[in-house]
Scaffold this motif. Structure first.
Motif, PDB file in Angstrom:
ATOM      1  N   GLY A   1      -2.481  14.955   0.172  1.00 48.22           N
ATOM      2  CA  GLY A   1      -2.430  13.569  -0.237  1.00 48.22           C
ATOM      3  C   GLY A   1      -1.539  12.566   0.627  1.00 48.22           C
ATOM      4  N   TYR A   2      -1.159  13.001   1.838  1.00 48.12           N
ATOM      5  CA  TYR A   2      -0.377  12.197   2.571  1.00 48.12           C
ATOM      6  C   TYR A   2      -1.319  11.020   3.193  1.00 48.12           C
ATOM      7  CZ  TYR A   2       3.090  16.043   2.855  1.00 48.12           C
ATOM      8  OH  TYR A   2       3.986  16.940   2.527  1.00 48.12           O
ATOM      9  N   THR A   3      -0.730  10.149   3.598  1.00 46.04           N
ATOM     10  CA  THR A   3      -1.514   8.754   3.942  1.00 46.04           C
ATOM     11  C   THR A   3      -1.793   8.548   5.493  1.00 46.04           C
ATOM     12  OG1 THR A   3       0.362   7.297   3.769  1.00 46.04           O
ATOM     13  CG2 THR A   3      -0.952   7.535   1.902  1.00 46.04           C
ATOM     14  N   HIS A   4      -0.693   9.403   6.108  1.00 51.04           N
ATOM     15  CA  HIS A   4      -0.634   9.282   7.636  1.00 51.04           C
ATOM     16  C   HIS A   4       0.089  10.422   8.167  1.00 51.04           C
ATOM     17  CE1 HIS A   4      -1.030   5.036   6.641  1.00 51.04           C
ATOM     18  NE2 HIS A   4      -1.056   4.570   7.789  1.00 51.04           N
ATOM     19  N   ILE A   5      -0.367  10.674   9.397  1.00 45.67           N
ATOM     20  CA  ILE A   5       0.286  11.714  10.397  1.00 45.67           C
ATOM     21  C   ILE A   5       1.214  10.851  11.457  1.00 45.67           C
ATOM     22  CG2 ILE A   5      -0.098  13.602  11.891  1.00 45.67           C
ATOM     23  CD1 ILE A   5      -2.951  13.971  10.572  1.00 45.67           C
ATOM     24  N   GLU A   6       2.417  11.566  11.491  1.00 47.64           N
ATOM     25  CA  GLU A   6       2.996  11.052  12.732  1.00 47.64           C
ATOM     26  C   GLU A   6       3.482  12.188  13.461  1.00 47.64           C
ATOM     27  OE1 GLU A   6       7.600   9.441  13.100  1.00 47.64           O
ATOM     28  OE2 GLU A   6       6.407   8.290  11.748  1.00 47.64           O
ATOM     29  N   PHE A   7       3.042  11.989  14.765  1.00 49.28           N
ATOM     30  CA  PHE A   7       3.348  12.809  15.807  1.00 49.28           C
ATOM     31  C   PHE A   7       4.676  12.588  16.471  1.00 49.28           C
ATOM     32  CE2 PHE A   7      -1.380  13.694  15.686  1.00 49.28           C
ATOM     33  CZ  PHE A   7      -1.459  14.704  15.447  1.00 49.28           C
ATOM     34  N   MET A   8       5.335  13.612  16.680  1.00 48.96           N
ATOM     35  CA  MET A   8       6.366  13.425  17.777  1.00 48.96           C
ATOM     36  C   MET A   8       5.907  13.281  19.039  1.00 48.96           C
ATOM     37  SD  MET A   8       8.971  16.292  16.050  1.00 48.96           S
ATOM     38  CE  MET A   8      10.236  16.553  17.294  1.00 48.96           C
ATOM     39  N   PRO A   9       6.775  12.711  20.144  1.00 49.87           N
ATOM     40  CA  PRO A   9       6.141  12.321  21.287  1.00 49.87           C
ATOM     41  C   PRO A   9       5.041  13.285  21.928  1.00 49.87           C
ATOM     42  CG  PRO A   9       8.390  11.823  21.253  1.00 49.87           C
ATOM     43  CD  PRO A   9       7.986  12.604  20.243  1.00 49.87           C
TER      44      PRO A   9
ATOM     45  N   ARG B   1       1.014  -1.128  -0.123  1.00 48.28           N
ATOM     46  CA  ARG B   1       0.055  -0.034   0.006  1.00 48.28           C
ATOM     47  C   ARG B   1       0.814   1.331  -0.137  1.00 48.28           C
ATOM     48  NH1 ARG B   1      -3.100  -2.149   4.643  1.00 48.28           N
ATOM     49  NH2 ARG B   1      -2.246  -0.664   5.987  1.00 48.28           N
ATOM     50  N   PRO B   2       0.479   2.448  -0.443  1.00 46.23           N
ATOM     51  CA  PRO B   2       1.075   3.674  -0.251  1.00 46.23           C
ATOM     52  C   PRO B   2       1.295   4.035   1.096  1.00 46.23           C
ATOM     53  CG  PRO B   2      -1.057   4.114  -1.195  1.00 46.23           C
ATOM     54  CD  PRO B   2      -0.972   2.706  -1.130  1.00 46.23           C
ATOM     55  N   LEU B   3       2.529   4.473   1.316  1.00 48.17           N
ATOM     56  CA  LEU B   3       2.778   5.121   2.894  1.00 48.17           C
ATOM     57  C   LEU B   3       3.469   6.381   2.753  1.00 48.17           C
ATOM     58  CD1 LEU B   3       2.549   4.584   5.909  1.00 48.17           C
ATOM     59  CD2 LEU B   3       4.380   3.320   5.834  1.00 48.17           C
ATOM     60  N   ASN B   4       2.925   7.496   2.817  1.00 50.53           N
ATOM     61  CA  ASN B   4       3.555   8.722   2.641  1.00 50.53           C
ATOM     62  C   ASN B   4       3.239   9.449   3.958  1.00 50.53           C
ATOM     63  OD1 ASN B   4       4.783  11.134   1.776  1.00 50.53           O
ATOM     64  ND2 ASN B   4       3.101  11.481  -0.080  1.00 50.53           N
ATOM     65  N   ILE B   5       4.133   9.700   4.895  1.00 49.06           N
ATOM     66  CA  ILE B   5       3.984   9.947   6.167  1.00 49.06           C
ATOM     67  C   ILE B   5       4.171  11.619   6.403  1.00 49.06           C
ATOM     68  CG2 ILE B   5       4.460   9.831   8.696  1.00 49.06           C
ATOM     69  CD1 ILE B   5       5.355   6.852   8.077  1.00 49.06           C
ATOM     70  N   TYR B   6       3.277  12.355   6.880  1.00 47.77           N
ATOM     71  CA  TYR B   6       3.629  13.814   7.287  1.00 47.77           C
ATOM     72  C   TYR B   6       3.785  13.801   8.876  1.00 47.77           C
ATOM     73  CZ  TYR B   6       2.581  18.870   7.370  1.00 47.77           C
ATOM     74  OH  TYR B   6       2.632  20.352   7.458  1.00 47.77           O
ATOM     75  N   GLU B   7       5.197  14.032   9.081  1.00 45.63           N
ATOM     76  CA  GLU B   7       5.647  14.173  10.476  1.00 45.63           C
ATOM     77  C   GLU B   7       5.415  15.500  11.179  1.00 45.63           C
ATOM     78  OE1 GLU B   7       9.664  13.204  13.009  1.00 45.63           O
ATOM     79  OE2 GLU B   7       9.902  14.229  11.119  1.00 45.63           O
TER      80      GLU B   7
ATOM     81  N   HIS C   1      12.073   6.535  -5.570  1.00 48.53           N
ATOM     82  CA  HIS C   1      13.076   5.755  -5.156  1.00 48.53           C
ATOM     83  C   HIS C   1      12.365   4.487  -4.198  1.00 48.53           C
ATOM     84  CE1 HIS C   1      16.301   3.742  -2.597  1.00 48.53           C
ATOM     85  NE2 HIS C   1      17.225   4.580  -3.313  1.00 48.53           N
ATOM     86  N   PRO C   2      12.762   3.264  -4.677  1.00 50.49           N
ATOM     87  CA  PRO C   2      11.935   2.202  -3.365  1.00 50.49           C
ATOM     88  C   PRO C   2      12.072   2.660  -2.191  1.00 50.49           C
ATOM     89  CG  PRO C   2      13.438   1.369  -5.185  1.00 50.49           C
ATOM     90  CD  PRO C   2      13.867   2.680  -5.268  1.00 50.49           C
ATOM     91  N   GLY C   3      10.919   2.370  -1.419  1.00 48.34           N
ATOM     92  CA  GLY C   3      10.651   2.737  -0.037  1.00 48.34           C
ATOM     93  C   GLY C   3       9.690   3.454   0.392  1.00 48.34           C
ATOM     94  N   LYS C   4       9.064   3.444   1.462  1.00 47.53           N
ATOM     95  CA  LYS C   4       7.954   4.432   1.903  1.00 47.53           C
ATOM     96  C   LYS C   4       8.553   5.709   2.174  1.00 47.53           C
ATOM     97  CE  LYS C   4       5.443   0.596   1.326  1.00 47.53           C
ATOM     98  NZ  LYS C   4       4.772   0.280   0.165  1.00 47.53           N
ATOM     99  N   LYS C   5       7.741   6.738   2.538  1.00 42.87           N
ATOM    100  CA  LYS C   5       7.968   8.141   2.550  1.00 42.87           C
ATOM    101  C   LYS C   5       7.738   8.630   3.782  1.00 42.87           C
ATOM    102  CE  LYS C   5       8.507   6.628  -1.824  1.00 42.87           C
ATOM    103  NZ  LYS C   5       9.599   5.967  -2.342  1.00 42.87           N
ATOM    104  N   LEU C   6       8.502   9.646   4.275  1.00 38.52           N
ATOM    105  CA  LEU C   6       8.278  10.491   5.432  1.00 38.52           C
ATOM    106  C   LEU C   6       8.982  11.849   5.069  1.00 38.52           C
ATOM    107  CD1 LEU C   6       8.120   9.974   9.210  1.00 38.52           C
ATOM    108  CD2 LEU C   6       9.687  11.716   8.425  1.00 38.52           C
ATOM    109  N   ASN C   7       8.157  13.052   5.371  1.00 39.10           N
ATOM    110  CA  ASN C   7       8.446  14.502   5.296  1.00 39.10           C
ATOM    111  C   ASN C   7       7.941  15.075   6.510  1.00 39.10           C
ATOM    112  OD1 ASN C   7       9.851  15.993   3.511  1.00 39.10           O
ATOM    113  ND2 ASN C   7       8.565  15.186   1.987  1.00 39.10           N
ATOM    114  N   PHE C   8       8.904  16.107   6.781  1.00 40.76           N
ATOM    115  CA  PHE C   8       8.661  16.807   8.082  1.00 40.76           C
ATOM    116  C   PHE C   8       7.814  18.044   7.684  1.00 40.76           C
ATOM    117  CE2 PHE C   8      10.185  20.057  11.629  1.00 40.76           C
ATOM    118  CZ  PHE C   8       9.274  19.167  12.622  1.00 40.76           C
TER     119      PHE C   8
END
Length: 639
Positions: free
Chosen positions: A189-197, A151-157, A467-474
């Motif tokens: 168009g991000y798939t996930h939000i990632e929160f810092m602690p 599945r697509p995984l594109n994380i917004y940190e 590039h191969p691999g899932k993504k994360l951008n701050f």
């Protein structure tokens, strides 16, 4: 208190505490800490705490004398103490009065408290688990339908308190973020939000990585109920929610868990192992049964009580090595530096989490060459299913920070990643760590004038996406913020008044949508079959390859030009005869470039190029990434 009630409490807890002491209680927050109870018609709160070497333990708070308090009773040989109070009311403050073996007394927080006072105050607050009726069943069901790897995984940190500020300098509350952040992430168009602690921590400058209250949402952010509602709203918008989690070390403030009962309790007995000098924290004794119950329960608490879709586990390397960045260290008896109990803890953690939630994301922030980080435990791995690719990130940023004149002599910084990219299941991160402490923002890292900086930034972001691999951008990377991240201020949203920043935001939205649309960019991310390198031209500083999905028709052709030199009459090989079209040209004027129209349908000729039977000839813009997709092609196998 009525003696029969006291005995009933002990009887109720005895079996549970046996599991806690053997390291096998993975819902220990349901018995430890502060819990509302009804004993024989008497409604109040039961308080239970682990303090095995304390001489006496008392409960002090708003409902009792803060100096002496209510005496707590030992529960057999469990190392735990308990008391029931009818006077305790939700919202009141409390602490434990710990009398140590030498007679000294300390007031300590409840390690299992679900809420704390707003800083600078630090008392635990009487609170039981909220009883939320969740409405995100469709999201949960859909997660089980498809493998996370396909599945697509594109994380917004996101750092919660510095994403956006009001005009008076106050940050957005969780309900306000629910109304603004979730729609923004969905639109982009991000798939996930990632929160810092998000857990309780006393110092903003720690970014949340020096925790005091592992089971409490930080009171400065809001309430448990508000965060539950946020996650639910995100799921209803088809956005996943992840959070950073810190099981390696904890805050050493005197009122917290450090030497809780006067002895090394949560931390190692060996000072060289216990003290994390780099972070000014204490390392958990990961080999201690009760600590394992505490930490694994904590991971499951955030996953189950808040419906999180995964955890990014911080500082995994510090749990794997005895000598990782701590100064003085004590080797194993055989002289080795592997933290054997840390390794076993990580395996146990991942096994227990995936037993309950096989569709979860357990992401390792691990910066060494430890092998099989993302292999299952039964295959000799640590059991994570993803790992940040720190090597790719460091090499790529080093390459892009160079003057383009020198890039052709350092092209190995780009090509080396293809030698190991399938060794683990990788996420490619441009995280908060890369845009702080004088490292500059991504935009500011790029060489040249403002136009060339944005051209390089678009190339960098597009290269990550192909590039191969899932993504994360701050946060802030998405609109090319020039200033590096500052924790006490909101992002420079006013930058969007500038045409170049606004166009870059539009570019990132387009790029994210292309990523989600093109199956070839995520469907076969972790096998060599997902990419075919066409040409690596060091002299021209051009990289070309094909990304492939599962079906033969699902592919894109990628051309990365890493220098500001236009290539006319450029030939690239493609696998099938027919017409191709531009899916992306990073130099289009709508994104901030100079191209006002695409190159139209690109027709193949029967000519062998790059070991392919057909060839396309086109112009490759200066400092750009082109993505070509098939429009009408022939001879494609049906399977």
């Amino acid at each position: 208190m009525n003696q029969s009630i006291n005995e009933k409490i002990k009887d109720d807890l005895e079996e549970e505490l046996y599991l806690f002491n053997t390291g096998e209680h993975f819902d220990s927050y349901l018995i430890m800490g502060c819990k509302q109870e009804n004993y024989e018609g008497k409604v109040g709160f039961r308080f239970t705490v682990w303090a095995p070497n304390a001489k006496n333990v008392g409960l002090v708070g708003d409902f009792s004398d803060w100096h002496i308090g209510i005496e707590m009773e030992r529960i057999g040989k469990t190392g735990c103490w308990t008391v029931f109070s009818e006077q305790a009311v939700e919202g009141q403050c409390y602490k434990y009065r710990i009398e140590r073996s030498d007679g000294t007394v300390k007031l300590k927080i409840d390690p299992y408290a679900l809420e704390f006072e707003v800083r600078p105050n630090d008392a635990s607050i009487v609170k039981d688990l909220p009883k939320k009726k969740w409405k995100d069943g469709l999201w949960t069901a859909n997660k089980k339908r498809f493998s996370i790897y396909e599945r697509p995984l594109n994380i917004y940190e996101v750092h919660l308190s510095s994403w956006k500020h009001h005009e008076d300098g106050t940050w957005y509350t969780i309900p306000e973020l629910k109304d603004e952040l979730i729609p923004y992430v969905k639109k982009m168009g991000y798939t996930h939000i990632e929160f810092m602690p998000l857990m309780e921590h006393p110092l903003d400058a720690s970014w949340g990585y020096q925790l005091t209250g592992y089971y409490a949402l930080s009171s400065k952010f809001g309430t448990m109920e508000e965060f539950q509602d946020f996650v639910e709203a995100a799921h209803l918008a088809n956005i996943g929610v992840l959070m950073d989690w810190v099981p390696g070390h904890f805050n050493r403030n005197d009122y917290g868990m450090v030497y809780f009962d006067g002895t090394p309790q949560y931390e190692y007995a060996d000072k060289n192992k216990a003290e994390n000098n780099r972070w000014g924290t204490m390392n958990f004794d990961l080999g201690k049964n009760q600590v394992q119950s505490f930490l694994i329960s904590n991971a499951l608490y955030w996953i189950e009580q808040f419906h999180l879709d995964g955890l990014r586990v911080d500082a995994v390397s510090s749990m794997l090595y005895l000598d990782y960045d701590i100064g003085e260290w004590t080797p194993n008896e055989d002289g080795s530096n592997h933290n054997k109990v840390g390794v076993e803890f990580i395996k146990k953690l991942n096994k227990k989490v995936f037993e309950r939630h096989p569709d979860l994301l357990m992401i390792a922030e691990e910066s060494t060459a430890w092998s099989k980080v993302t292999k299952p435990v039964h295959m000799g791995g640590l059991g994570f299913n993803y790992k940040w690719n720190m090597g790719w990130m460091n090499d790529t940023l080093k390459f892009f920070e160079m003057d383009p004149l020198f890039r052709k002599n350092n092209f190995n910084l780009i090509t080396f990643s293809f030698m190991y990219t399938f060794n683990e299941n990788f996420i490619l991160p441009f995280s908060h760590d890369e845009v702080v402490h004088g490292k500059k923002s991504l935009m500011h890292k790029m060489p040249g004038d403002r136009y060339n900086q944005f051209a390089s930034l678009r190339t960098l972001e597009a290269y990550m996406m192909v590039h191969p691999g899932k993504k994360l951008n701050f946060m802030g990377n998405d609109f090319g913020q020039f200033l590096e991240w500052r924790i006490h201020e909101g992002l420079e949203w006013r930058s969007l008044d500038d045409e170049m920043n606004a166009k870059h935001l539009h570019f990132m939205e387009s790029l994210n949508q292309i990523y989600k649309t093109e199956r070839a960019l995520w469907e076969v991310d972790h096998q060599a079959e997902g990419i075919q390198i066409l040409d690596v031209d060091d002299a021209e500083t051009v990289l070309t390859f094909i990304r492939k999905g599962k079906k033969p028709r699902d592919f894109v052709v990628v051309i990365c030009n890493f220098v500001p030199v236009e290539r006319k009459g450029y030939k690239i090989g493609v696998p099938f005869e027919g017409l191709y079209e531009e899916c992306l040209n990073t130099e289009m004027s709508e994104y901030g470039g100079v191209w006002v129209k695409d190159q139209g349908p690109l027709k193949t000729v029967k000519e062998t190029t790059d070991q392919q039977d057909y060839t396309i000839e086109l112009i490759v813009p200066a400092m750009s990434v082109l993505i070509l997709r098939p429009k009408r092609i022939f001879g494609v196998p049906k399977n």
